[in-house]
Design a protein around this motif. Structure first.
Motif, PDB file in Angstrom:
ATOM      1  N   GLU A   1       0.697  -1.165   0.027  1.00 18.95           N
ATOM      2  CA  GLU A   1      -0.066  -0.040  -0.185  1.00 18.95           C
ATOM      3  C   GLU A   1       0.646   1.191   0.061  1.00 18.95           C
ATOM      4  O   GLU A   1       0.645   2.239  -0.722  1.00 18.95           O
ATOM      5  CB  GLU A   1      -0.945   0.072   1.290  1.00 18.95           C
ATOM      6  N   LYS A   2       2.050   1.095   0.652  1.00 15.36           N
ATOM      7  CA  LYS A   2       2.792   2.211   0.749  1.00 15.36           C
ATOM      8  C   LYS A   2       3.631   2.297  -0.696  1.00 15.36           C
ATOM      9  O   LYS A   2       3.661   3.744  -1.170  1.00 15.36           O
ATOM     10  CB  LYS A   2       3.979   2.030   1.889  1.00 15.36           C
ATOM     11  N   VAL A   3       4.013   1.472  -1.169  1.00 22.09           N
ATOM     12  CA  VAL A   3       4.817   1.697  -2.563  1.00 22.09           C
ATOM     13  C   VAL A   3       3.588   2.143  -3.472  1.00 22.09           C
ATOM     14  O   VAL A   3       3.996   2.846  -4.397  1.00 22.09           O
ATOM     15  CB  VAL A   3       5.068   0.206  -3.006  1.00 22.09           C
ATOM     16  N   LEU A   4       2.529   1.856  -3.528  1.00 21.89           N
ATOM     17  CA  LEU A   4       1.430   2.129  -4.525  1.00 21.89           C
ATOM     18  C   LEU A   4       0.671   3.442  -4.229  1.00 21.89           C
ATOM     19  O   LEU A   4      -0.298   3.910  -5.100  1.00 21.89           O
ATOM     20  CB  LEU A   4       0.384   0.801  -4.707  1.00 21.89           C
ATOM     21  N   GLY A   5       1.025   3.983  -3.056  1.00 21.88           N
ATOM     22  CA  GLY A   5       0.440   5.154  -2.797  1.00 21.88           C
ATOM     23  C   GLY A   5      -1.067   5.227  -2.146  1.00 21.88           C
ATOM     24  O   GLY A   5      -1.757   6.340  -2.778  1.00 21.88           O
ATOM     25  N   PHE A   6      -1.424   4.335  -1.840  1.00 21.92           N
ATOM     26  CA  PHE A   6      -2.766   4.092  -1.327  1.00 21.92           C
ATOM     27  C   PHE A   6      -3.293   5.230  -0.548  1.00 21.92           C
ATOM     28  O   PHE A   6      -4.576   5.619  -0.630  1.00 21.92           O
ATOM     29  CB  PHE A   6      -3.164   2.631  -0.658  1.00 21.92           C
TER      30      PHE A   6
ATOM     31  N   VAL B   1      11.619  12.471  -3.877  1.00 24.44           N
ATOM     32  CA  VAL B   1      10.455  12.318  -4.462  1.00 24.44           C
ATOM     33  C   VAL B   1      10.154  10.701  -4.786  1.00 24.44           C
ATOM     34  O   VAL B   1       8.946  10.268  -4.293  1.00 24.44           O
ATOM     35  CB  VAL B   1      10.270  13.003  -5.794  1.00 24.44           C
ATOM     36  N   LEU B   2      10.921  10.034  -5.216  1.00 25.58           N
ATOM     37  CA  LEU B   2      10.836   8.786  -5.759  1.00 25.58           C
ATOM     38  C   LEU B   2      10.750   7.786  -4.465  1.00 25.58           C
ATOM     39  O   LEU B   2       9.948   6.650  -4.491  1.00 25.58           O
ATOM     40  CB  LEU B   2      12.003   8.454  -6.658  1.00 25.58           C
ATOM     41  N   SER B   3      11.502   8.161  -3.510  1.00 33.75           N
ATOM     42  CA  SER B   3      11.548   7.228  -2.376  1.00 33.75           C
ATOM     43  C   SER B   3      10.697   7.549  -0.974  1.00 33.75           C
ATOM     44  O   SER B   3      10.193   6.702  -0.375  1.00 33.75           O
ATOM     45  CB  SER B   3      13.115   7.180  -1.959  1.00 33.75           C
ATOM     46  N   MET B   4      10.446   8.914  -0.849  1.00 34.34           N
ATOM     47  CA  MET B   4       9.731   9.097   0.394  1.00 34.34           C
ATOM     48  C   MET B   4       8.374  10.154   0.015  1.00 34.34           C
ATOM     49  O   MET B   4       7.961  10.531   0.851  1.00 34.34           O
ATOM     50  CB  MET B   4      10.662   9.960   1.386  1.00 34.34           C
ATOM     51  N   ARG B   5       8.097  10.228  -1.147  1.00 34.95           N
ATOM     52  CA  ARG B   5       6.859  10.972  -1.635  1.00 34.95           C
ATOM     53  C   ARG B   5       7.174  12.450  -1.115  1.00 34.95           C
ATOM     54  O   ARG B   5       6.312  13.339  -0.505  1.00 34.95           O
ATOM     55  CB  ARG B   5       5.835  10.426  -1.255  1.00 34.95           C
TER      56      ARG B   5
ATOM     57  N   ILE C   1      18.524   5.897  -9.568  1.00 38.84           N
ATOM     58  CA  ILE C   1      17.732   6.432 -10.591  1.00 38.84           C
ATOM     59  C   ILE C   1      17.939   7.938 -10.899  1.00 38.84           C
ATOM     60  O   ILE C   1      18.187   8.236 -11.986  1.00 38.84           O
ATOM     61  CB  ILE C   1      16.202   6.215 -10.444  1.00 38.84           C
ATOM     62  N   ALA C   2      17.915   8.709  -9.887  1.00 39.61           N
ATOM     63  CA  ALA C   2      18.336  10.052  -9.992  1.00 39.61           C
ATOM     64  C   ALA C   2      19.666  10.385 -10.481  1.00 39.61           C
ATOM     65  O   ALA C   2      19.901  11.179 -11.201  1.00 39.61           O
ATOM     66  CB  ALA C   2      18.277  10.624  -8.597  1.00 39.61           C
ATOM     67  N   VAL C   3      20.542   9.762 -10.002  1.00 38.02           N
ATOM     68  CA  VAL C   3      22.110   9.855 -10.916  1.00 38.02           C
ATOM     69  C   VAL C   3      22.094   9.384 -11.998  1.00 38.02           C
ATOM     70  O   VAL C   3      22.894  10.113 -12.726  1.00 38.02           O
ATOM     71  CB  VAL C   3      23.002   8.907  -9.879  1.00 38.02           C
ATOM     72  N   CYS C   4      21.367   8.464 -12.363  1.00 40.73           N
ATOM     73  CA  CYS C   4      21.345   8.189 -13.995  1.00 40.73           C
ATOM     74  C   CYS C   4      20.614   8.923 -14.861  1.00 40.73           C
ATOM     75  O   CYS C   4      20.821   9.197 -15.991  1.00 40.73           O
ATOM     76  CB  CYS C   4      20.494   6.586 -14.135  1.00 40.73           C
ATOM     77  N   GLN C   5      19.771   9.959 -14.137  1.00 41.60           N
ATOM     78  CA  GLN C   5      19.159  10.947 -14.986  1.00 41.60           C
ATOM     79  C   GLN C   5      20.120  12.304 -15.072  1.00 41.60           C
ATOM     80  O   GLN C   5      19.669  13.292 -15.831  1.00 41.60           O
ATOM     81  CB  GLN C   5      17.931  11.330 -14.104  1.00 41.60           C
ATOM     82  N   GLN C   6      21.202  12.327 -14.217  1.00 41.94           N
ATOM     83  CA  GLN C   6      22.097  13.422 -14.435  1.00 41.94           C
ATOM     84  C   GLN C   6      22.605  13.883 -15.775  1.00 41.94           C
ATOM     85  O   GLN C   6      23.187  13.058 -16.387  1.00 41.94           O
ATOM     86  CB  GLN C   6      23.399  13.357 -13.417  1.00 41.94           C
TER      87      GLN C   6
ATOM     88  N   ARG D   1       4.789   5.458  -8.188  1.00 46.55           N
ATOM     89  CA  ARG D   1       5.186   3.960  -7.335  1.00 46.55           C
ATOM     90  C   ARG D   1       6.382   4.265  -6.770  1.00 46.55           C
ATOM     91  O   ARG D   1       7.622   4.252  -7.434  1.00 46.55           O
ATOM     92  CB  ARG D   1       5.333   2.778  -8.696  1.00 46.55           C
ATOM     93  N   SER D   2       6.430   4.269  -5.434  1.00 42.70           N
ATOM     94  CA  SER D   2       7.762   4.612  -4.631  1.00 42.70           C
ATOM     95  C   SER D   2       8.770   3.418  -4.551  1.00 42.70           C
ATOM     96  O   SER D   2       8.449   2.378  -5.002  1.00 42.70           O
ATOM     97  CB  SER D   2       7.450   5.081  -3.479  1.00 42.70           C
ATOM     98  N   VAL D   3       9.697   3.682  -4.424  1.00 38.61           N
ATOM     99  CA  VAL D   3      11.268   2.684  -4.409  1.00 38.61           C
ATOM    100  C   VAL D   3      11.922   2.879  -3.165  1.00 38.61           C
ATOM    101  O   VAL D   3      11.546   4.068  -2.351  1.00 38.61           O
ATOM    102  CB  VAL D   3      12.076   3.055  -5.637  1.00 38.61           C
ATOM    103  N   ASP D   4      12.506   2.203  -2.805  1.00 41.42           N
ATOM    104  CA  ASP D   4      13.412   2.350  -1.491  1.00 41.42           C
ATOM    105  C   ASP D   4      14.318   3.607  -1.796  1.00 41.42           C
ATOM    106  O   ASP D   4      14.674   4.000  -2.986  1.00 41.42           O
ATOM    107  CB  ASP D   4      14.386   1.055  -1.094  1.00 41.42           C
TER     108      ASP D   4
END
Length: 323
Positions: A79-84, A231-235, A124-129, A114-117
């Motif tokens: 539920e946490k990952v899916l933002g219920f 954003v991706l890990s802790m919303r 993910i963020a570093v790969c977008q640099q 969909r959040s991640v650890d």
């Protein structure tokens, strides 16, 4: 590594929840295969939830090496990952007449981030640099495929990124094969920082501003990468991650005098409130994460609906096209 079946749980879907859209946005084919969503719930021991949809419920079957996780713990993590628990209606009310995001409540209705650890979020963020959408996600794909740990769930194979203590031990030649460029060293620095500071335990206790400051202590991690990680890990949506792509689009849409991060951040917070970072996330989806010049042309033509049928790579079809 083959995981054994533990148990199944059912979860009642919240209002305004679209399982398919939530599953397919920014997914690889080992995460979503068009029917099932595979979520890594834990890394020690490796634990995966195979999630599918049936009527008003989600059915999740849990697989692991050890029978440690309970049914309630598994349900809570899913539920946490899916933002219920997100009040997505509030976000929709903010953006329903917005020149950039007005089609999100229509074309992407019910889609959740969909959040991640924390560690995966930073990778993910570093790969977008300093990379285009295609470049960034190709680098991430390479990292998964060449260095990840394969977890077998029945006849499906899920890939887990190397954890910090595993990444620092990787052969430099293997990391080079992922074609990350300078980002390889940034990830090594980040992994060391994670281990030295017990970051996965410490950071969730910090405020968004404090968490950003801590992440920026990592050599090679600036404001954009730190905020995207959060954003991706802790919303943490209060601090929008703003790069040149977002800044120029916002400047054009809102007729701003400049495209500085400070100016754009102020305006996005005024427009989207506490959902500013989620707005940036969905902006990339509605514009198919196309290059800036094309995005500006689409804005000019009011073409702000995401494509579900294009042959080009987009956040909505990564799972089916990047192989």
């Amino acid at each position: 590594m083959k995981l054994g079946k533990l148990f199944s749980v059912s979860l009642e879907k919240p209002r305004l929840f679209n399982f398919k859209l939530t599953s397919m946005i920014y997914s690889f084919n080992w995460i979503y295969n068009g029917k099932n969503l595979y979520l890594i719930l834990d890394y020690n021991p490796p634990t995966v939830a195979k999630v599918s949809e049936k009527d008003k419920e989600l059915n999740a079957t849990i697989y692991s090496l050890k029978n440690i996780i309970t049914q309630s713990e598994a349900a809570e993590k899913i539920e946490k990952v899916l933002g219920f628990n997100e009040k997505i209606e509030e976000f929709y009310n903010k953006i329903k007449d917005d020149p950039l995001l007005k089609y999100v409540p229509i074309k992407l209705k019910g889609a959740r981030l969909r959040s991640v650890d924390l560690w995966t979020g930073l990778v993910i963020a570093v790969c977008q640099q300093n990379a285009s959408f295609k470049q960034g996600w190709r680098m991430l794909y390479n990292l998964y495929k060449k260095t990840g740990k394969v977890l077998q769930v029945e006849d499906h194979y899920v890939i887990a990124l190397p954890r910090p203590k595993e990444l620092v031990k990787l052969d430099a030649r293997l990391l080079a094969e992922c074609k990350l460029g300078y980002r390889s060293q940034t990830l090594i620095e980040a992994a060391k920082f994670f281990l030295e500071n017990s970051l996965e335990e410490k950071l969730p206790r910090e405020s968004p501003i404090s968490a950003e400051k801590i992440l920026r202590e990592i050599k090679g991690v600036g404001q954009y990468s730190a905020r995207l990680t959060l954003v991706l890990s802790m919303r943490y949506y209060e601090l929008p991650p703003i790069d040149r792509w977002t800044a120029r689009i916002a400047q054009e849409a809102y007729k701003l005098p400049s495209a500085t991060v400070k100016t754009v951040e102020r305006v996005l917070k005024e427009k989207w409130g506490r959902w500013a970072a989620l707005g940036v996330f969905f902006l990339t989806v509605v514009l198919d994460a196309v290059p800036l010049s094309e995005a500006l042309m689409r804005l000019k033509e009011n073409d702000l609906k995401p494509s579900f049928s294009t042959e080009d790579l987009t956040p909505l079809n990564l799972w089916s096209k990047m192989t």
